[in-house]
Write an enzyme that holds these catalytic residues in place. Structure first.
Site, PDB file in Angstrom:
ATOM      1  CB  THR A  74     -64.641  31.272 -35.159  1.00  0.00           C
ATOM      2  OG1 THR A  74     -63.542  30.465 -34.718  1.00  0.00           O
ATOM      3  CG2 THR A  74     -64.805  31.080 -36.649  1.00  0.00           C
ATOM      4  CG  LEU A  87     -58.652  26.642 -37.287  1.00  0.00           C
ATOM      5  CD1 LEU A  87     -58.377  25.189 -37.634  1.00  0.00           C
ATOM      6  CD2 LEU A  87     -59.423  27.319 -38.402  1.00  0.00           C
ATOM      7  CG  ASP A  88     -61.158  31.012 -30.330  1.00  0.00           C
ATOM      8  OD1 ASP A  88     -61.022  30.035 -29.577  1.00  0.00           O
ATOM      9  OD2 ASP A  88     -61.242  32.182 -29.919  1.00  0.00           O
ATOM     10  N   GLY A  89     -62.734  27.921 -30.751  1.00  0.00           N
ATOM     11  CA  GLY A  89     -64.036  27.500 -30.228  1.00  0.00           C
ATOM     12  C   GLY A  89     -64.326  26.018 -30.301  1.00  0.00           C
TER      13      GLY A  89
END
Length: 283
Positions: free
Chosen positions: A228, A41-43
């Protein structure tokens, strides 16, 4: 009257979108459907900065994206969904930021147990994966309650990796395997008889012994790993499990991810699945 009309239009729009989604998933189901999807879960923080949101609002937006994706995965027939929610390395961030994430995690874990939550609507079983002893007592106890409350659900499995890194997982599994083997050797009396020394116990540990103690042993290896923000680093996530896994890195930030990204990932999986199956059989 105007409010009633708006409400009716909203319900009709949602019904139409759900119908289109079911048709789309029926078409996708002609090909192989991945059994296990994993997400980094990047960003979330970049999303908050991008839209000038308050601190922590990016993570809240990310949670909404997670619930939408869980719904899509359940409808599509994906059995396992794993998310990298909080790394052991994240504890090095500013204390107030870590506390903010822990508070949000506690709030959302408790929210998962509500009657109207997607977990209950779709029969999702929740597992928390990682070194849970590192969590604060309220978060750890809430995680344990959620696992117990959903233990009879079996339509889909959500694995939440918190206080997790792959190196910690492998170290834990190795230590546990060596301790088990040492205990086994002692029970047979071989250690006392001098047939094997403690130093050689590690050599007696097999791959199967280690895999028995892997945190992620409750699920098969992922078919697709999505990170992501366009990043292609694994960041110490599922290193043991991703040797024959499709990697997909959409440029969208985690709160921006949605149905089109899921469909594209599945189409790419279907395209390369024959090759991946052949590779797995050779291992």
């Amino acid at each position: 009257m105007e409010n009633q009309a708006d409400s009716l239009i909203g319900r009709l729009s949602q019904s139409s979108l759900a119908y289109i989604r079911r048709l789309l998933f029926r078409v996708l189901s002609v090909g192989p459907i991945p059994n296990h999807l994993a997400f980094i879960l990047d960003g979330n923080r970049r999303y908050a900065r991008k839209w000038k949101l308050g601190e922590g609002m990016g993570h809240r937006a990310g949670f909404l994206s997670l619930m939408s994706l869980m719904k899509y995965c359940c409808e599509l027939g994906v059995k396992y969904v794993t998310i990298y929610a909080f790394s052991i390395d994240n504890f090095r961030r500013k204390p107030h930021e870590v506390q903010g994430v822990m508070d949000l995690m506690l709030e959302k874990i408790e929210g998962l147990l509500k009657e109207e939550s997607i977990v209950n609507q779709y029969g999702v079983r929740v597992h928390f994966i990682g070194n849970l002893k590192l969590l604060s007592d309220p978060v750890r106890l809430a995680a344990e309650r959620a696992m117990k409350a959903t233990s009879n659900n079996n339509n889909c499995i959500l694995l939440v990796c918190v206080a997790y890194t792959s190196t910690d997982e492998i170290l834990h599994a190795t230590v546990e395997s060596c301790e088990d083997k040492l205990s086994e050797i002692r029970s047979l009396g071989r250690l006392q008889n001098g047939e094997i020394s403690p130093e050689k116990c590690g050599a007696a540990v097999s791959l199967a012994d280690v895999e028995k103690h892997i945190y992620m042993g409750v699920a098969p290896d992922p078919d697709i790993l999505v990170r992501t923000s366009g990043e292609t680093r694994l960041s110490n996530f599922l290193l043991w499990q991703t040797s024959t896994c499709l990697l997909y890195s959409p440029k969208a930030l985690w709160p921006e991810i949605g149905l089109p990204h899921l469909v594209w990932a599945v189409l790419n999986f279907q395209r390369i699945n024959p090759y991946m199956e052949k590779t797995r059989k050779q291992l």
